[in-house]
Design a protein around this motif. Structure first.
Motif, PDB file in Angstrom:
ATOM      1  N   LYS A 108       0.017   9.626   0.065  1.00  0.00           N
ATOM      2  CA  LYS A 108       0.618   9.110  -1.183  1.00  0.00           C
ATOM      3  C   LYS A 108       0.547   7.592  -1.193  1.00  0.00           C
ATOM      4  O   LYS A 108       0.319   6.964  -2.221  1.00  0.00           O
ATOM      5  CB  LYS A 108       2.077   9.565  -1.296  1.00  0.00           C
ATOM      6  N   GLY A 109       0.767   7.029  -0.001  1.00  0.00           N
ATOM      7  CA  GLY A 109       0.671   5.570   0.130  1.00  0.00           C
ATOM      8  C   GLY A 109      -0.705   5.082  -0.284  1.00  0.00           C
ATOM      9  O   GLY A 109      -0.847   4.062  -0.967  1.00  0.00           O
ATOM     10  N   GLN A 110      -1.741   5.818   0.102  1.00  0.00           N
ATOM     11  CA  GLN A 110      -3.110   5.411  -0.266  1.00  0.00           C
ATOM     12  C   GLN A 110      -3.313   5.506  -1.774  1.00  0.00           C
ATOM     13  O   GLN A 110      -3.887   4.611  -2.393  1.00  0.00           O
ATOM     14  CB  GLN A 110      -4.122   6.311   0.450  1.00  0.00           C
ATOM     15  N   ALA A 111      -2.821   6.613  -2.362  1.00  0.00           N
ATOM     16  CA  ALA A 111      -2.992   6.790  -3.811  1.00  0.00           C
ATOM     17  C   ALA A 111      -2.287   5.668  -4.565  1.00  0.00           C
ATOM     18  O   ALA A 111      -2.788   5.164  -5.580  1.00  0.00           O
ATOM     19  CB  ALA A 111      -2.422   8.138  -4.230  1.00  0.00           C
ATOM     20  N   MET A 112      -1.125   5.234  -4.042  1.00  0.00           N
ATOM     21  CA  MET A 112      -0.379   4.174  -4.727  1.00  0.00           C
ATOM     22  C   MET A 112      -1.055   2.821  -4.536  1.00  0.00           C
ATOM     23  O   MET A 112      -1.119   2.002  -5.455  1.00  0.00           O
ATOM     24  CB  MET A 112       1.063   4.128  -4.204  1.00  0.00           C
ATOM     25  N   THR A 113      -1.577   2.582  -3.325  1.00  0.00           N
ATOM     26  CA  THR A 113      -2.224   1.292  -3.065  1.00  0.00           C
ATOM     27  C   THR A 113      -3.482   1.144  -3.922  1.00  0.00           C
ATOM     28  O   THR A 113      -3.788   0.060  -4.418  1.00  0.00           O
ATOM     29  CB  THR A 113      -2.586   1.175  -1.569  1.00  0.00           C
ATOM     30  N   TYR A 114      -4.185   2.251  -4.124  1.00  0.00           N
ATOM     31  CA  TYR A 114      -5.429   2.252  -4.907  1.00  0.00           C
ATOM     32  C   TYR A 114      -5.211   1.727  -6.324  1.00  0.00           C
ATOM     33  O   TYR A 114      -6.061   1.047  -6.885  1.00  0.00           O
ATOM     34  CB  TYR A 114      -5.954   3.687  -4.925  1.00  0.00           C
ATOM     35  N   VAL A 115      -4.012   2.009  -6.895  1.00  0.00           N
ATOM     36  CA  VAL A 115      -3.775   1.557  -8.276  1.00  0.00           C
ATOM     37  C   VAL A 115      -2.855   0.333  -8.324  1.00  0.00           C
ATOM     38  O   VAL A 115      -2.541  -0.163  -9.398  1.00  0.00           O
ATOM     39  CB  VAL A 115      -3.150   2.677  -9.148  1.00  0.00           C
ATOM     40  N   GLN A 116      -2.425  -0.129  -7.143  1.00  0.00           N
ATOM     41  CA  GLN A 116      -1.456  -1.237  -7.101  1.00  0.00           C
ATOM     42  C   GLN A 116      -2.088  -2.545  -7.596  1.00  0.00           C
ATOM     43  O   GLN A 116      -3.297  -2.729  -7.508  1.00  0.00           O
ATOM     44  CB  GLN A 116      -0.975  -1.356  -5.643  1.00  0.00           C
ATOM     45  N   SER A 117      -1.240  -3.445  -8.109  1.00  0.00           N
ATOM     46  CA  SER A 117      -1.764  -4.592  -8.863  1.00  0.00           C
ATOM     47  C   SER A 117      -2.748  -5.462  -8.099  1.00  0.00           C
ATOM     48  O   SER A 117      -3.671  -6.010  -8.672  1.00  0.00           O
ATOM     49  CB  SER A 117      -0.609  -5.463  -9.350  1.00  0.00           C
ATOM     50  N   HIS A 118      -2.577  -5.604  -6.759  1.00  0.00           N
ATOM     51  CA  HIS A 118      -3.490  -6.472  -6.018  1.00  0.00           C
ATOM     52  C   HIS A 118      -4.847  -5.810  -5.790  1.00  0.00           C
ATOM     53  O   HIS A 118      -5.818  -6.481  -5.476  1.00  0.00           O
ATOM     54  CB  HIS A 118      -2.887  -6.850  -4.666  1.00  0.00           C
ATOM     55  N   PHE A 119      -4.875  -4.481  -5.929  1.00  0.00           N
ATOM     56  CA  PHE A 119      -6.109  -3.766  -5.605  1.00  0.00           C
ATOM     57  C   PHE A 119      -6.801  -3.169  -6.830  1.00  0.00           C
ATOM     58  O   PHE A 119      -7.998  -2.936  -6.796  1.00  0.00           O
ATOM     59  CB  PHE A 119      -5.799  -2.615  -4.627  1.00  0.00           C
ATOM     60  N   CYS A 120      -6.027  -2.918  -7.921  1.00  0.00           N
ATOM     61  CA  CYS A 120      -6.588  -2.102  -9.008  1.00  0.00           C
ATOM     62  C   CYS A 120      -7.853  -2.696  -9.600  1.00  0.00           C
ATOM     63  O   CYS A 120      -8.809  -1.973  -9.894  1.00  0.00           O
ATOM     64  CB  CYS A 120      -5.539  -1.867 -10.087  1.00  0.00           C
ATOM     65  N   ASN A 121      -7.889  -4.027  -9.758  1.00  0.00           N
ATOM     66  CA  ASN A 121      -9.076  -4.601 -10.415  1.00  0.00           C
ATOM     67  C   ASN A 121     -10.304  -4.566  -9.512  1.00  0.00           C
ATOM     68  O   ASN A 121     -11.418  -4.741  -9.974  1.00  0.00           O
ATOM     69  CB  ASN A 121      -8.784  -6.028 -10.862  1.00  0.00           C
ATOM     70  N   SER A 122     -10.097  -4.332  -8.212  1.00  0.00           N
ATOM     71  CA  SER A 122     -11.250  -4.240  -7.306  1.00  0.00           C
ATOM     72  C   SER A 122     -11.532  -2.794  -6.924  1.00  0.00           C
ATOM     73  O   SER A 122     -12.463  -2.526  -6.172  1.00  0.00           O
ATOM     74  CB  SER A 122     -10.971  -5.025  -6.027  1.00  0.00           C
ATOM     75  N   MET A 123     -10.711  -1.851  -7.403  1.00  0.00           N
ATOM     76  CA  MET A 123     -10.893  -0.451  -6.983  1.00  0.00           C
ATOM     77  C   MET A 123     -10.944   0.512  -8.169  1.00  0.00           C
ATOM     78  O   MET A 123     -11.995   0.945  -8.573  1.00  0.00           O
ATOM     79  CB  MET A 123      -9.787  -0.055  -6.008  1.00  0.00           C
ATOM     80  N   ILE A 124      -9.770   0.814  -8.757  1.00  0.00           N
ATOM     81  CA  ILE A 124      -9.784   1.854  -9.800  1.00  0.00           C
ATOM     82  C   ILE A 124     -10.534   1.378 -11.045  1.00  0.00           C
ATOM     83  O   ILE A 124     -11.258   2.156 -11.667  1.00  0.00           O
ATOM     84  CB  ILE A 124      -8.352   2.326 -10.148  1.00  0.00           C
ATOM     85  N   ASP A 125     -10.416   0.083 -11.395  1.00  0.00           N
ATOM     86  CA  ASP A 125     -11.098  -0.384 -12.609  1.00  0.00           C
ATOM     87  C   ASP A 125     -12.623  -0.264 -12.510  1.00  0.00           C
ATOM     88  O   ASP A 125     -13.264   0.289 -13.404  1.00  0.00           O
ATOM     89  CB  ASP A 125     -10.684  -1.823 -12.938  1.00  0.00           C
ATOM     90  N   PRO A 126     -13.240  -0.780 -11.421  1.00  0.00           N
ATOM     91  CA  PRO A 126     -14.692  -0.599 -11.307  1.00  0.00           C
ATOM     92  C   PRO A 126     -15.084   0.879 -11.257  1.00  0.00           C
ATOM     93  O   PRO A 126     -16.108   1.264 -11.817  1.00  0.00           O
ATOM     94  CB  PRO A 126     -15.046  -1.286  -9.979  1.00  0.00           C
ATOM     95  N   ASP A 127     -14.252   1.712 -10.605  1.00  0.00           N
ATOM     96  CA  ASP A 127     -14.586   3.147 -10.514  1.00  0.00           C
ATOM     97  C   ASP A 127     -14.612   3.770 -11.904  1.00  0.00           C
ATOM     98  O   ASP A 127     -15.535   4.520 -12.249  1.00  0.00           O
ATOM     99  CB  ASP A 127     -13.553   3.883  -9.643  1.00  0.00           C
ATOM    100  N   ILE A 128     -13.588   3.461 -12.705  1.00  0.00           N
ATOM    101  CA  ILE A 128     -13.530   4.066 -14.046  1.00  0.00           C
ATOM    102  C   ILE A 128     -14.665   3.507 -14.913  1.00  0.00           C
ATOM    103  O   ILE A 128     -15.311   4.241 -15.657  1.00  0.00           O
ATOM    104  CB  ILE A 128     -12.138   3.846 -14.676  1.00  0.00           C
TER     105      ILE A 128
END
Length: 1739
Positions: A547-567
């Motif tokens: 769950k920690g990983q799922a939350m970190t993936y969308v967390q503000s410091h990471f989202c623009n380098s992770m979930i945004d490029p993925d989507i």
């Protein structure tokens, strides 16, 4: 860029964003360096270029230093050589010892650097002179020590894995070109990183996590010239070598940095630093203190690489980029393991092991930080992007992180050990891959840089292809595997986005073929599906870390380098791939294909039934996000910033700093320096309103918050963006709750609103293909099926599912598909044949009204559909087997084989065909048309556990609905009305009206849009609405449905009951708060008078809050008030002046404590003790100004025996926090207010009522006689009972509350006189404090909040009982001297009456007379004492007259009246003038003071002011003893009103009219004056201070603080401690007296008690208020406990900056400071602040 404090203060920073920090390691200030900052930003000194015309230093002056310093430096180097032993063989402390020996040497060098430019030039010359180094370093032939020393140096080089290239004589000519050549030779090998691997055992003993074997790459990336060669040619190089060897000792770092202002040194040092870069990395990897070392490395490198000119120079000359990339790869190679992604056996890919210390401790951080730093310079970044020999190894480096930290889903047992390595993985990807990527992207913003983007994209694709090959990926991802780390995908996505958005590149030119796109989409899609699985608890056996990983993936410091490029990548794939294939892939990945059946029951092989709903919701939400998100598809940077800001503000109100933190930094830097972009501040003010920091009644302090503007809620609230950005699911609910609260408040809608639909930014032309996703038959079939299932109430359908389905329909209607069929060259034949039996075309608008009649489904035998079929067969009703949409089995199979033939010709679509065939098989098997072939064997081809599922049978469902008709029926269902949509409704619809609302509004909006955009839809709608709606679907009649109806009804009732209970509870709570918790509501006006509501003569009944019984307090079972006793020095800190003292902020300012109330009273008492009898002195004043005991109560009572058992239970309870039961502390059992004693209540009536109140007609002389008799009655020792024991016990508690020094003022410590003084002073302290709490006067009248907490009545009875034990010797009784003429001539006489403190006498008389006291006697005492007070006022006034005025008054003929101040004043002056010296002590100053002329009015006013404090106290005492009310009045009327209340028969005009003399006034005055004159010769200098003391004091105040916190910080953070002379590590300031103290300082400890605690005892009688200079917060010390109060200094946005972490300018918040002061004055720290802890004397 960093500036020193001096340059910063001399510069102009308006509108700039900056933060201040305390640098521990020195360094160079960048002011004046044009390469780092613009000239306009220089400080005033550097702008004037004052350093340019400095004359050069004479050569002779420097000769000595040039001679001595080389030898001095070689001495240091020899020390370092000698002392070094390898860390394996020596403890760290041996190295520390060497450094300690050198401490003075290096400090000396440091001092030299501070001497200025000339000395730094000399040092630079010496440090870089190769010849001197050569001569001194190796040592001469005969110097054996020097040679041995040199050999040690060589062996140190060797042991570091470095070779010293011995080239005698040619050392100086060596060049650095080898480095470049070596780097290039290395790059040829990196392509083989993926395949040539050899496994190696862990010879070095460093086992990876889970015993995974490390992998060494066979193609060695070590380049000898970069990694293993080092040649020192000057002192500087060897000094740096030893600095690294000794792991960057702080002093050395400071010295090396302090030299940086010298430009020649800066260049040489930078080159030297680069030369040692690989060595730094090796040392860092071995270090045990890598954190400290990392910080110091970065402290140096940031100074070197921030300068673009220097960075470019070093890049060109020393191959800096080659070195950095090589070093990083070398570093990561040390912790590679084999990847287990996809197929473990055939996987040839290597990834970093996140369990290694290198990653866990972020050891790589300084190197990556330097790399990011130099990439920020355009010239260096361009060089990197142009050089393919750098890009290739960099891609290999990035691929080390691709697929790391693989998670495997646990299916059986819970994982034993929850690995916490995931954060290391996220940090590594962010810092080592994403940050350099953003750095490079900032330089790819214009058309001219197109080529760079194309190159990087091509490299990404090549590396991705190699990765797919290495992991053996074909088309399906491995089951139950998940990695969040796909940096290669993200590099590709972000460069793609930047190329299209900023550089005008054509998307298709950057995309690979369809097959590669299908591969690329698999892993990002897998992550999106896994997120849903994690939230559906399918990964629960993997523990919390997943769950920690799922939350970190969308967390503000990471989202623009992770979930945004993925989507974004998935959006690109969706826009270019066949939409049916894409949609079917999504539902298959989300494992919900089995659910998409029209049958009411189905079987799902992969999901449990409780997981189906969240997974379906997840799939639909993902499709909505995919279709509606525009972050990379057309939004400008400003629009992105606005959307991010709105989504965060909608979840919760935010502080400025948390908002800055929550909004992703990229692609939009928050500093707002991007040209043409809107700054963060401007955007914030456009979307949000500022809520100033406020106080909640409970005392909790709010920070300044930003809240969305009303129009933002109305037009911009985007639930989809909120869902994307929430880390916790509850934040989505919070946003919806806030949204519905806004709608209610603004009267838009009162029900339960649904997420509003938001119009989207138009798509960029390149991504138009994404719209086809909404216009494909597969999605329409899914939508139709789900609408039908929701209408039929099938299980696992939810409101959220309907909401998302409607959202998809609306998106489809708002984004009509373009008519160009260019891209569908080979698709039409597939398109047309697959699903034409469902829908004729792909346009959503036309498919909406398409009616579907029959559907054939596969259902279990037990399903209701089978039951209904059997019923129909019994009734011989068989439906028509075909319909207009049916086709025969033969046609379908031909279609399918035709498709396969077609696809075999076009190989590209092999994946599409396979996926679609599978998807169709599943969908057709479960829910598609009746005409589809039924092959029972093949349809259950999936493996099913034997015996469990019932047999599947095929059924035909009669549907006869279109999407439109289903929407209308759902509208009826939601509204609960048969014909909720009339024909007239259609005529007047306007979609714009339906922006906010619930599901009904959403359906109406969709129907309105469909009707306005298509005439056919409008016609169909009219038909549907025109028909009389059929009764509710048949399923509704089933008994199960009745149950669900009942269930709904029961739920509704339960909800109502709950609401009722909550309302009742809230009202009870409110009434309780009003009666009890006065701390929270100080404005309430209830009087805490025990039994004020009782009938007059009955006994007072008390409620025990423990046992709940009600009854009177008796001798045997007394009841007590819950009280808090605390020592207080608040009164002692009062001053004469109303303006508070200022905190000193310069050396010239001081605070003088001599003028405080406490100090003045101490001086007065010691003066009296010099001349008068001690026992008399101790009855002539009050103590307790400092260290007095204040008693307050919450107003609740309990039986004393109940209290004892309560304390016993607390003692046995181990979970106690914040208070000490052994010290008698507890919390009130009812209101939880802090307390530490119980004050017994006297049995009997509450107030002296009835006869005691009766008005008296007795003459004054009779009353005086009665009072005298009462005083002479002997004190009777009370009979021993429980009550008397408790009274003794509470007296003991009162004495223990304060320190011994505040009780013993007499010459014989512990004497009864001392005790007597202390007792009546407790009463005085409490009366005085109540007056302070009432505002210093009684004008407000009534019972103030302070009175509610007051327990003076009970306290008086306890004190009176105790004081009656002391009888006053009648010979010395002051009463006789007050009421009759007599003379006394002892050698140490009693204190003259004119020097005595009148309120003290009042309290002594009242407490020592038998209780209860008649009111007439009380009034008599007040009258007699008022005469004394008035006479003192006259005496004090006469002292202030000038000599001439006195002369005039003494000769004035006034009528001889004892009720006129004129005659009394004349008499007083003439009496006092008899002793010639009384008035002659007037100094010149006094004359200056009294230069104003006294008018009769000013004399009258002055006399009234002098007497007012006495009248106030008397009135207050009367109020508490007799329950008299206190009427309010104006300030001017206070005197006459109080005189009236006390029965002094006066008029408003004259204070003298209130006088009532028992004997001749003039005689009495003469007697009092003669007492004084009798002893005047002894103490002339003291006489006036004793005579003329003014009893008026201003309210207590804390110090006045400066507005700007920086003023305090700059003065105090370097100030030396007054006790020990050192600069404290944690300085603190007392806000009461301004003392500067060391917090936790060992140096100032006394008997194990630290200075803050000591000071709190001395200054505030164990209450201290301290401002911590280095943290800007306030701590409160109360006795043995302390708490953090908060800060009174806030930044411009109303926020605290605890520990000065953010370094923003702070300003005084007046409101907070007022609250702090009010809590101090009202003694409510204990009640309001909740988080207390013991300090163990350590503060």
């Amino acid at each position: 860029m960093s500036l020193c404090a001096e340059c910063f203060n001399n510069g102009d920073h308006t509108g700039h964003d900056f933060n201040m920090f305390r640098s521990q390691a020195g360094g160079a200030c960048d002011c004046g360096d044009g390469n780092v900052m613009r000239e306009s930003g220089f400080c005033s000194r550097h702008r004037l270029k004052t350093g340019e015309n400095v004359p050069s230093v004479p050569r002779d002056l420097l000769l000595m230093s040039e001679m001595v310093l080389p030898r001095f430096i070689i001495t240091i180097i020899q020390y370092l050589r000698d002392g070094y032993t390898e860390p394996e063989s020596a403890a760290d402390r041996d190295l520390q010892k060497v450094l300690q020996q050198l401490d003075l040497h290096i400090s000396f060098l440091e001092e030299l650097t501070k001497m200025g430019g000339a000395m730094r030039t000399v040092l630079t010359k010496i440090l870089t002179n190769q010849q001197t180094f050569k001569e001194l370093s190796m040592g001469q032939e005969e110097n054996v020590y020097a040679k041995r020393n040199y050999e040690k140096y060589l062996s140190a080089l060797k042991s570091s894995g470095l070779l010293s290239v011995e080239e005698k004589g040619t050392g100086a000519g060596a060049t650095d070109t080898a480095a470049g050549a070596g780097a290039l030779s290395l790059l040829g090998n990196t392509c083989r990183l993926f395949c040539d691997l050899c496994l190696m055992g862990d010879q070095d003993g460093l086992q990876g996590v889970g015993q995974r074997k490390r992998v060494k790459l066979s193609s060695s990336t070590k380049d000898p010239s970069i990694m293993d060669t080092l040649k020192h040619k000057c002192f500087l190089e060897e000094l740096l070598f030893w600095t690294i060897k000794y792991e960057f000792p702080q002093k050395m770092v400071t010295f090396l940095l302090n030299m940086l202002p010298d430009q020649d040194y800066k260049i040489t040092f930078t080159k030297t630093f680069v030369q040692h870069y690989a060595f730094i990395m090796k040392t860092l990897m071995k270090s045990h203190e890598s954190d400290t070392m990392s910080n110091r490395i970065v402290h140096i490198s940031v100074q070197l690489f921030s300068n673009e000119e220097l960075a470019r120079h070093v890049t060109e000359e020393c191959q800096l980029l080659d070195i950095m990339v090589t070093v990083l790869i070398y570093m990561m190679e040390s912790c590679l393991i084999k990847s287990e992604l996809q197929d473990e056996e055939s996987n040839h890919h290597v990834v970093v092991n996140c369990g290694e210390a290198l990653l866990k401790n972020n050891t790589y951080w300084p190197l990556v930080s330097d790399f990011i730093n130099i990439l920020s310079h355009q010239s260096v970044a361009k060089r990197f992007l142009e050089d393919q020999s750098l890009l290739l190894p960099w891609m290999s480096f990035v691929s080390f992180f691709q697929g790391m930290n693989l998670n495997k889903r646990e299916l059986n047992e819970h994982v034993e050990f929850e690995s916490q390595t995931y954060y290391a993985a996220f940090a590594a990807e962010l810092e080592a891959c994403a940050q350099p990527m953003w750095g490079l992207l900032t330089h790819c913003k214009v058309k001219e840089t197109q080529e760079y983007t194309k190159t990087v994209v091509q490299y990404c694709l090549d590396t991705l292809q190699m990765w797919f090959d290495a992991i053996g990926f074909v088309d399906e991802p491995a089951l139950n595997q998940l990695t969040f780390h796909l940096p290669l995908h993200r590099y590709y996505a972000m460069f793609l986005s930047k190329g299209v958005k900023c550089q005008g590149l054509d998307l298709d030119s950057l995309l690979p073929d369809q097959e590669m796109l299908m591969k690329i989409m698999v892993h990002p899609l897998q992550i999106q599906a896994s997120l849903s699985e994690i939230h559906s608890n399918m990964w629960v056996r993997n523990g919390l870390q997943i769950k920690g990983q799922a939350m970190t993936y969308v967390q503000s410091h990471f989202c623009n380098s992770m979930i945004d490029p993925d989507i974004y990548l998935l959006q690109v794939c969706a826009s270019r791939l066949d939409p049916d294939y894409f949609i079917s892939s999504v539902f298959e990945r989300f494992k919900v294909v089995d659910l998409l059946t029209m049958a009411s029951q189905h079987q799902n092989a992969v999901l449990d039934s409780e997981q189906e709903r969240p997974m379906l919701e997840g799939a639909l939400t993902f499709l909505v996000i995919l279709s509606s998100l525009r972050i990379h598809l057309g939004m400008s940077d400003d629009e992105i910033l606005r959307a991010e800001m709105v989504s965060q503000l909608c979840m919760n109100d935010r502080t400025h700093s948390s908002l800055l933190d929550l909004i992703p930094e990229n692609p939009n830097p928050k500093s707002g320096v991007v040209p043409g972009s809107c700054s963060f501040e401007e955007m914030l003010s456009a979307v949000a309103d500022f809520k100033a920091p406020v106080f909640e009644p409970g005392g909790s302090m709010q920070q300044g918050m930003y809240t969305p503007k009303a129009e933002v809620w109305e037009k911009e609230f985007d639930p989809i963006m909120v869902i994307l950005r929430t880390v916790y699911r509850r934040d989505v609910q919070s946003a919806m709750d806030r949204y519905s609260a806004f709608l209610k408040q603004s009267g838009i809608q009162t029900g339960n609103p649904w997420p509003p639909y938001k119009e989207r930014t138009p798509l960029h032309p390149c991504y138009k293909g994404l719209v086809r996703l909404l216009h494909c038959k597969t999605l329409h079939i899914v939508i139709f099926t789900l609408l039908y299932k929701i209408w039929m109430d099938h299980q696992n359908m939810s409101e959220h599912v309907l909401c998302m389905v409607l959202y998809l329909i609306e998106l489809g209607l708002d984004n009509p598909v373009q008519d160009d069929k260019v891209e569908e060259v080979s698709i039409p034949c597939i398109e047309e044949h697959c699903h034409d039996s469902w829908f004729p075309g792909t346009s959503l608008l036309s498919n909406l009204h398409h009616v579907i009649n029959f559907v054939r489904v596969r259902v279990p035998e037990t399903a209701p559909e089978v039951e209904r079929k059997r019923e129909r067969e019994r009734e011989r009703e068989t439906p028509a087997s075909t319909s207009s949409e049916s086709s025969t089995f033969g046609q379908v199979s031909q279609t399918l084989s035709g498709v396969q033939r077609l696809l075999s010709r076009t190989q590209v679509f092999s994946l599409v065909a396979e996926r679609r065939r599978k998807f169709q098989e599943i969908i057709n098997r479960s829910n598609h048309e009746a005409s589809q072939a039924v092959r029972p064997k093949s349809s259950s081809s999936r493996w099913l556990p034997p015996g469990s599922p019932p047999q599947l049978v095929t059924e035909i469902l009669e549907i006869g609905e279109s999407m439109l008709s289903l929407l209308v029926k759902l509208h009826q269902k939601l509204s609960g009305k048969q014909n909720s949509l009339s024909l007239s409704w259609l005529a007047e619809v306007d979609p714009a009206h339906h922006a906010h609302g619930d599901g009904l509004t959403a359906i109406e909006r969709i129907l309105a849009k469909a009707a306005t955009r298509s005439r056919h839809s409008k016609r169909c709608l009219q038909e549907i609405c025109g028909k009389v709606c059929p009764p509710i679907p048949p399923k509704k009649n089933s008994p199960g449905d009745k149950k669900s109806m009942d269930k709904e009804e029961r739920r509704q009732r339960a909800r109502e009951r709950q609401q009722k209970l909550l309302a009742e509870f809230a009202s009870r709570q409110k009434s309780f708060m009003e009666t009890a918790m006065d701390v929270e509501s100080p404005e309430t006006d209830a009087v805490m008078d025990m039994g004020s509501a009782e009938p007059l003569d009955s006994e007072v009944l008390y409620d025990c809050v423990i046992c709940g019984q009600s009854g009177p307090s008796t001798e045997d079972r007394p009841t007590g008030l819950v009280v808090l006793l605390q020592a207080s020095s608040v009164l002692g800190h009062r001053c004469r002046s109303d303006t508070p003292k200022r905190l000193p902020i310069t050396d010239e300012e001081h605070i003088y404590p001599e003028d405080t109330c406490g100090a003045t009273h101490d001086v007065r008492l010691s003066l009296m003790q010099r001349y008068f009898k001690d026992s008399s002195c101790l009855q002539s004043v009050s103590i307790g100004w400092d260290g007095g005991v204040y008693v307050q109560t919450c107003g609740h009572t309990l039986h004393i025996d109940c209290h004892k058992s309560y304390m016993e239970s607390l003692r046995n309870d181990q979970v106690l926090q914040g208070f000490s039961v052994d010290k008698g502390e507890f919390t009130c059992p009812l209101c939880r207010q802090f307390a530490n004693s119980v004050l017994p209540c006297r049995p009997g009536r509450g107030m002296e009522t009835g006869a005691w109140h009766a008005p008296s007609n007795k003459s004054m002389s009779t009353l005086v006689k009665e009072v005298k008799d009462l005083q002479e009655q002997l004190g009777i020792f009370p009979v021993e009972s429980n009550l008397s024991k408790e009274m003794e016990s509470v007296i003991k508690d009162i004495k223990n509350t304060t320190q011994k020094k505040y009780m013993d003022y007499g010459k014989n410590p512990g004497s009864p006189d001392n005790d007597f003084l202390f007792m009546y002073s407790v009463a005085r302290t409490n009366l005085e404090l109540e007056l302070v709490h009432r505002g210093g006067n009684l004008c407000s009248g009534g019972a103030s909040a302070a009175a509610k907490r007051s327990c003076l009545n009970q306290l008086f009875h306890v004190l009176a009982m105790h004081m009656r034990l002391y009888s006053i010797d009648s010979a010395y009784n002051p009463w006789t001297r007050l009421t009759q003429s007599m003379y006394c001539d002892d050698e140490r006489p009693e204190v003259p009456m004119l020097f005595r403190d009148v309120p003290s006498l009042l309290i002594i008389f009242i407490l020592t007379m038998p209780q209860p006291l008649r009111k007439e006697h009380f009034t008599c005492v007040v009258k007699v004492l008022y005469s004394l007070q008035y006479t003192q006022a006259l005496a004090a006034l006469s002292v202030r007259f000038s000599r001439e005025e006195r002369l005039a008054w003494s000769k004035k003929n006034t009528p001889n009246s004892d009720k006129s101040w004129e005659s009394l004043l004349c008499h007083m002056i003439s009496e006092l003038t008899k002793a010639k010296d009384v008035y002659d002590t007037n100094s010149e100053e006094t004359l200056v003071l009294s230069s104003s002329v006294w008018s009769p009015q000013s004399i009258e006013f002055s006399l009234q002011q002098f007497c007012l404090p006495f009248l106030r106290l008397s009135c207050l005492l009367q109020h508490h003893l007799y329950g008299d009310s206190l009427p309010g009045c104006l300030v001017e009327e206070e005197f006459s009103l109080l005189a009236g209340c006390l029965g002094l028969a006066g008029s408003a005009q004259s204070s003298a009219a209130c006088l009532e003399w028992n004997v001749n006034a003039l005689d009495l005055i003469s007697q009092w004056c003669s007492e004084e004159i009798y002893f005047v010769s002894g103490f002339l200098e003291s006489l006036q201070s004793l005579l003329g003391q003014d009893p008026q004091w201003a309210a207590p105040r804390l110090l006045h603080l400066p507005d700007n916190y920086n003023t305090i910080f700059q003065y105090y953070h370097r100030k030396s401690c007054t006790s020990c002379g050192k600069t404290p590590k944690d300085p603190a300031l007392c806000l009461v007296c301004g003392a500067f103290v060391c917090l936790k300082g060992q140096c100032c400890k006394q008997q194990g008690v630290c200075e803050c605690v000591l000071h709190s005892q001395h200054c505030g009688a164990a209450t201290g208020i301290f401002l911590l200079i280095n943290a800007s917060v306030i701590i409160i010390i109360r006795g043995h406990r302390f708490c953090l109060w908060g800060s009174v200094y806030l930044d411009a946005h109303g926020e605290e900056d605890r520990d000065l972490r953010r370094g923003k300018p702070l300003y005084l918040c007046e409101e907070r400071y007022r609250v702090l002061e009010q809590q101090w004055v009202s003694h409510t720290f204990d009640h309001i602040n909740k988080r207390w802890g013991p300090h163990y004397n350590g503060l």
